[in-house]
Design a protein around this motif. Structure first.
Motif, PDB file in Angstrom:
ATOM      1  N   ASP A 144       7.446   5.238  25.050  1.00  0.00           N
ATOM      2  CA  ASP A 144       6.714   5.689  26.080  1.00  0.00           C
ATOM      3  C   ASP A 144       7.158   4.850  27.357  1.00  0.00           C
ATOM      4  N   GLU A 145       6.555   5.515  28.593  1.00  0.00           N
ATOM      5  CA  GLU A 145       6.807   4.819  29.779  1.00  0.00           C
ATOM      6  C   GLU A 145       5.700   3.895  30.185  1.00  0.00           C
ATOM      7  N   PRO A 146       5.988   2.821  31.013  1.00  0.00           N
ATOM      8  CA  PRO A 146       7.421   2.461  31.207  1.00  0.00           C
ATOM      9  C   PRO A 146       7.958   1.242  29.957  1.00  0.00           C
ATOM     10  N   ASN A 147       9.129   0.991  29.913  1.00  0.00           N
ATOM     11  CA  ASN A 147       9.607   0.089  29.005  1.00  0.00           C
ATOM     12  C   ASN A 147       8.844  -1.227  29.128  1.00  0.00           C
ATOM     13  N   THR A 148       8.531  -1.758  30.196  1.00  0.00           N
ATOM     14  CA  THR A 148       7.919  -3.090  30.374  1.00  0.00           C
ATOM     15  C   THR A 148       6.926  -3.213  29.588  1.00  0.00           C
ATOM     16  N   GLU A 149       5.975  -2.258  29.169  1.00  0.00           N
ATOM     17  CA  GLU A 149       4.844  -2.572  28.303  1.00  0.00           C
ATOM     18  C   GLU A 149       5.393  -3.360  26.927  1.00  0.00           C
ATOM     19  N   LEU A 150       6.546  -3.015  26.562  1.00  0.00           N
ATOM     20  CA  LEU A 150       6.961  -3.762  25.307  1.00  0.00           C
ATOM     21  C   LEU A 150       7.039  -5.262  25.531  1.00  0.00           C
TER      22      LEU A 150
END
Length: 267
Positions: A39-45
């Protein structure tokens, strides 16, 4: 059964059940982590990573040209504060969570593609380490967890990339875009075509030739030929593909990748 035997039996059953109850929150956390990948963006990880402590990224590579030999190519440690930069756009670990739009991504061994291809629950093999379903206990693709402030956070993850050999000599190509008069199976790519060029970009062979199922094959478009060998790419990337496929035999497609082409979910 005598009472003096029943009580030890109850205690034994309770101890046996405790690890299962203890694993449930961590297993759920692991599944939630996997669902977020792509899912976008990766930074949510970043919410799954430590906020204060460090975490580790372990990179390994598989050389399919040498019997699938796997070797470690790097171990990197980052602070929790660095996580958004490291996994975000243009970050060093961004491509580990890369999932190409359309699902035909070149990074089949990297973490993002393992998460996509192995939809079943990952196995907990020892301690807090998980490996993809269907892989061995010593799989290089892993996630390890630890507790921070009462929450499970990623302490380490490992991914598996395709080893890109150093190639001597000139790359094959460039390819002609015109396919008129050349049948799709007029010729087949040779085994020593390690690097090819298209639009001025270098594409490196990875993995082994493989058949594509009907759905994946329908998503490919024939975009050119080289020495009468057909070149294919995902239809939505026909102009600047991130990866291409060459026929090596009837129904067998050899993938090639370029880190500079295509449109990737790496943000």
């Amino acid at each position: 059964m005598p009472r003096n035997r029943i009580l030890p039996l109850i205690a034994l059953l309770s101890l046996a059940a405790f690890p299962l109850r203890a694993q449930t929150p961590l297993a759920a956390r692991m599944q939630a982590f996997l669902r977020e990948i792509g899912d976008e963006p990766n930074t949510e990880l970043a919410v799954f990573f430590p906020r204060r402590g460090d975490w580790t990224w372990v990179q390994t590579a598989r050389d399919d040209n040498r019997g699938g030999v796997v070797k470690r190519i790097g171990v990197w440690r980052f602070s929790g504060a660095e996580t958004p930069r490291v996994i975000g756009e243009d970050g060093p670990a961004c491509s580990s969570f890369d999932v190409l739009r359309g699902g035909l991504g070149p990074f089949e061994g990297r973490f993002g593609m393992q998460a996509r291809m192995n939809r079943g629950p990952w196995r907990r093999v020892r301690g807090t380490r998980f490996v993809p379903a269907g892989t061995s206990d010593d799989s290089p693709v892993i996630v390890e967890w630890r507790r921070e402030d009462g929450v499970w956070v990623v302490s380490a993850f490992g991914d598996l990339d395709a080893y890109q050999p150093r190639v001597l000599g000139r790359p094959r190509g460039p390819f002609a875009r015109d396919t008129v008069g050349v049948p799709e199976d007029a010729a087949f790519a040779a085994a020593d075509w390690h690097v090819i060029t298209l639009n001025g970009l270098r594409y490196t062979r990875y993995g082994s030739p493989r058949p594509l199922n009907e759905a994946d094959r329908a998503r490919l478009a024939r975009i050119g030929v080289y020495q009468r060998v057909s070149v294919f790419a995902p239809r939505e990337e026909a102009d600047w593909p991130g990866h291409v496929y060459l026929l090596t035999a009837p129904g067998q497609f050899q993938p090639y990748e370029s880190p500079h082409g295509g449109r990737y979910v790496c943000r």
